[in-house]
Design a protein around this motif. Structure first.
Motif, PDB file in Angstrom:
ATOM      1  N   LEU A 111      11.194   4.218  -7.533  1.00 12.47           N
ATOM      2  CA  LEU A 111       9.950   3.818  -7.188  1.00 12.47           C
ATOM      3  C   LEU A 111       9.232   2.684  -7.755  1.00 12.47           C
ATOM      4  N   ILE A 112       8.522   1.785  -7.132  1.00 15.37           N
ATOM      5  CA  ILE A 112       7.896   0.471  -7.650  1.00 15.37           C
ATOM      6  C   ILE A 112       6.505   0.177  -7.274  1.00 15.37           C
ATOM      7  N   SER A 113       5.818  -0.231  -7.896  1.00  9.10           N
ATOM      8  CA  SER A 113       4.309  -0.471  -7.766  1.00  9.10           C
ATOM      9  C   SER A 113       4.204  -1.829  -8.303  1.00  9.10           C
ATOM     10  N   TRP A 114       3.502  -2.733  -7.517  1.00  8.85           N
ATOM     11  CA  TRP A 114       2.954  -3.889  -7.698  1.00  8.85           C
ATOM     12  C   TRP A 114       1.685  -4.415  -7.348  1.00  8.85           C
ATOM     13  N   ASN A 115       0.781  -4.624  -8.160  1.00  9.95           N
ATOM     14  CA  ASN A 115      -0.480  -5.499  -7.934  1.00  9.95           C
ATOM     15  C   ASN A 115      -0.030  -6.712  -7.473  1.00  9.95           C
ATOM     16  N   VAL A 116      -0.315  -7.041  -6.219  1.00  9.36           N
ATOM     17  CA  VAL A 116       0.517  -8.312  -5.528  1.00  9.36           C
ATOM     18  C   VAL A 116      -0.798  -9.491  -5.600  1.00  9.36           C
ATOM     19  N   ASN A 117      -2.063  -8.839  -5.706  1.00  9.00           N
ATOM     20  CA  ASN A 117      -3.376  -9.870  -5.702  1.00  9.00           C
ATOM     21  C   ASN A 117      -3.094 -10.823  -4.754  1.00  9.00           C
ATOM     22  N   ALA A 136      13.815  -0.087  -3.163  1.00 11.99           N
ATOM     23  CA  ALA A 136      13.462   1.032  -3.603  1.00 11.99           C
ATOM     24  C   ALA A 136      12.959   2.221  -2.430  1.00 11.99           C
ATOM     25  N   ASP A 137      13.089   3.367  -3.056  1.00 11.90           N
ATOM     26  CA  ASP A 137      12.645   4.720  -2.122  1.00 11.90           C
ATOM     27  C   ASP A 137      11.369   4.387  -1.706  1.00 11.90           C
ATOM     28  N   ILE A 138      10.482   4.137  -2.543  1.00  8.98           N
ATOM     29  CA  ILE A 138       9.042   3.990  -2.268  1.00  8.98           C
ATOM     30  C   ILE A 138       8.488   2.648  -3.048  1.00  8.98           C
ATOM     31  N   PHE A 139       7.759   2.127  -2.238  1.00 11.72           N
ATOM     32  CA  PHE A 139       7.192   0.830  -2.785  1.00 11.72           C
ATOM     33  C   PHE A 139       5.522   0.592  -2.588  1.00 11.72           C
ATOM     34  N   CYS A 140       4.913   0.587  -3.631  1.00 10.05           N
ATOM     35  CA  CYS A 140       3.513   0.736  -3.715  1.00 10.05           C
ATOM     36  C   CYS A 140       3.004  -0.573  -3.789  1.00 10.05           C
ATOM     37  N   ILE A 141       1.868  -0.862  -3.072  1.00  9.13           N
ATOM     38  CA  ILE A 141       1.180  -2.124  -3.731  1.00  9.13           C
ATOM     39  C   ILE A 141      -0.335  -2.018  -3.714  1.00  9.13           C
ATOM     40  N   ASP A 197       8.215  -7.023   7.912  1.00 10.68           N
ATOM     41  CA  ASP A 197       9.567  -6.798   8.793  1.00 10.68           C
ATOM     42  C   ASP A 197      10.372  -5.687   8.042  1.00 10.68           C
ATOM     43  N   HIS A 198       9.698  -4.384   7.765  1.00  8.55           N
ATOM     44  CA  HIS A 198      10.545  -3.442   7.209  1.00  8.55           C
ATOM     45  C   HIS A 198      10.515  -2.058   7.898  1.00  8.55           C
ATOM     46  N   GLY A 199      10.070  -2.356   9.056  1.00 11.02           N
ATOM     47  CA  GLY A 199       9.641  -1.130   9.898  1.00 11.02           C
ATOM     48  C   GLY A 199      10.853  -0.102  10.280  1.00 11.02           C
ATOM     49  N   ASP A 200      12.204  -0.815  10.208  1.00 12.65           N
ATOM     50  CA  ASP A 200      13.384  -0.158  10.504  1.00 12.65           C
ATOM     51  C   ASP A 200      13.906   0.701   9.301  1.00 12.65           C
ATOM     52  N   ARG A 201      13.340   0.460   7.948  1.00 13.26           N
ATOM     53  CA  ARG A 201      13.636   1.486   7.020  1.00 13.26           C
ATOM     54  C   ARG A 201      12.716   2.096   6.272  1.00 13.26           C
ATOM     55  N   TYR A 202      11.514   1.548   6.452  1.00 11.40           N
ATOM     56  CA  TYR A 202      10.425   2.306   5.864  1.00 11.40           C
ATOM     57  C   TYR A 202       9.160   2.616   6.962  1.00 11.40           C
ATOM     58  N   HIS A 203       8.526   3.823   6.398  1.00 11.37           N
ATOM     59  CA  HIS A 203       7.285   4.106   6.993  1.00 11.37           C
ATOM     60  C   HIS A 203       6.183   3.557   6.245  1.00 11.37           C
ATOM     61  N   GLN A 204       5.205   2.959   6.977  1.00 10.18           N
ATOM     62  CA  GLN A 204       4.312   2.182   6.142  1.00 10.18           C
ATOM     63  C   GLN A 204       2.799   2.762   6.271  1.00 10.18           C
ATOM     64  N   TYR A 205       2.018   2.926   5.247  1.00  9.78           N
ATOM     65  CA  TYR A 205       0.720   3.295   5.124  1.00  9.78           C
ATOM     66  C   TYR A 205      -0.319   2.461   4.512  1.00  9.78           C
ATOM     67  N   ALA A 261      -1.291  -0.075  -0.135  1.00 12.93           N
ATOM     68  CA  ALA A 261      -0.285   0.359   0.902  1.00 12.93           C
ATOM     69  C   ALA A 261       0.781   0.843   0.198  1.00 12.93           C
ATOM     70  N   ILE A 262       1.473   1.743   1.128  1.00 12.18           N
ATOM     71  CA  ILE A 262       3.000   2.372   0.585  1.00 12.18           C
ATOM     72  C   ILE A 262       3.870   2.009   1.585  1.00 12.18           C
ATOM     73  N   PHE A 263       5.172   1.903   1.289  1.00 10.13           N
ATOM     74  CA  PHE A 263       6.551   1.608   1.969  1.00 10.13           C
ATOM     75  C   PHE A 263       7.255   2.813   1.608  1.00 10.13           C
ATOM     76  N   THR A 264       7.732   3.899   2.266  1.00  7.12           N
ATOM     77  CA  THR A 264       8.470   4.750   1.879  1.00  7.12           C
ATOM     78  C   THR A 264       9.837   5.156   2.987  1.00  7.12           C
ATOM     79  N   LYS A 265      10.671   5.339   2.496  1.00  7.11           N
ATOM     80  CA  LYS A 265      12.208   5.569   3.304  1.00  7.11           C
ATOM     81  C   LYS A 265      11.935   6.764   3.665  1.00  7.11           C
ATOM     82  N   VAL A 266      11.299   7.888   3.167  1.00  6.20           N
ATOM     83  CA  VAL A 266      11.377   9.366   3.383  1.00  6.20           C
ATOM     84  C   VAL A 266       9.959   9.512   4.105  1.00  6.20           C
ATOM     85  N   LYS A 267       9.834  10.114   5.452  1.00  3.08           N
ATOM     86  CA  LYS A 267       8.351  10.402   6.074  1.00  3.08           C
ATOM     87  C   LYS A 267       7.667  11.355   5.133  1.00  3.08           C
TER      88      LYS A 267
END
Length: 263
Positions: free
Chosen positions: A3-9, A28-33, A46-54, A67-73
């Motif tokens: 799991l990764i978390s990043w304040n991208v500003n 990452a399995d889960i990437f949060c920003i 351009d991560h829609g084929d690998r990640y669900h985006q919220y 936002a969260i990108f996760t491989k597992v729905k």
């Protein structure tokens, strides 16, 4: 799981500074920003084929956002703390089979502390919210919590006492949160490590001299401790005034509710 978390500003700015390359490299399995600073439709990832985006966008343009990108729905998705509404886009909760993930960008008290009363009230609501989740299944909290908890979490602790993000009140709220059944995963592995930070001012030479604060965290329910592998801070990664943080954790079974488990 990684799991990764990043304040991208500002995600659009971060993309121009290597965000996508880092995202792909880490896999990452889960990437949060946090601080996406976007409105819906302003960027295509351009991560829609690998990640669900919220995405949780702030009403105010160019402000906050998560936002969260996760491989597992996930089983369910919830935005904000109460009534599924949070005008500043500060929080997303995903429910998975064995745990909840809460991605959060805690409000800043502001330099003159004019927003400190709101910040403290928000902290109380947030703690109550994650405690409720923890009664159901373990919780992993990540994001920019806008507080340096310990003296070793800021370069110049003595001169910073009382400043926004290092007030007695804000640090006390972090202590209350940890005492409610959560742990700071970085300090779990590295209780005495100093000079490791996740945020630096944009002032000249500050980052080069490592005059920073550790205000980005992975917190976890205490009963997840046996499954933790490592918690780290990618301080060498540029692209924002914050750097990414990471939590590695073994897969774990569905665990009993918080009140039934001894940490």
């Amino acid at each position: 799981m990684k799991l990764i978390s990043w304040n991208v500003n500002g995600l659009r700015a971060a993309v121009k500074k290597g965000f996508n390359e880092y995202f792909d490299l880490m896999n990452a399995d889960i990437f949060c920003i946090q601080e996406s600073k976007l409105q819906a439709g302003q960027i295509e990832m351009d991560h829609g084929d690998r990640y669900h985006q919220y995405w949780n966008y702030a009403v105010k343009k160019g402000y906050s956002g998560t936002a969260i990108f996760t491989k597992v729905k996930p089983l369910s998705v919830y935005y904000g703390i109460e009534e599924n509404v949070e005008e500043e886009g500060r929080m997303i909760t995903l429910e998975f089979q064995n745990f909840y993930l809460v991605n959060v960008y805690t409000p800043n008290a502001k330099r003159d502390l004019t927003r400190l009363p709101y910040r403290l009230e928000w902290e109380n609501r947030f703690r109550h919210y994650v405690q409720q989740l923890d009664q159901l299944k373990p919780v992993i909290i990540c994001g920019d919590l806008n507080v340096a908890h310990l003296d070793i979490d800021v370069k110049n602790a003595k001169s910073n006492h009382g400043n926004s993000g290092f007030t007695t009140e804000e640090r006390g709220k972090m202590t209350e949160l940890l005492n409610a059944g959560f742990m700071d995963t970085f300090r779990y592995f590295y209780p005495d490590t100093t000079d490791v930070y996740s945020w630096w001012s944009y002032m000249s030479k500050v980052r080069e001299r490592n005059i920073g604060w550790r205000i980005d965290y992975f917190l976890a329910s205490e009963r997840l401790a046996p499954y933790l592998i490592d918690a780290s801070i990618d301080h060498q990664i540029m692209g924002s005034d914050h750097c990414p943080i990471m939590l590695e954790i073994n897969d774990f079974p569905e665990l009993p509710a918080h009140h039934a488990v001894q940490s």
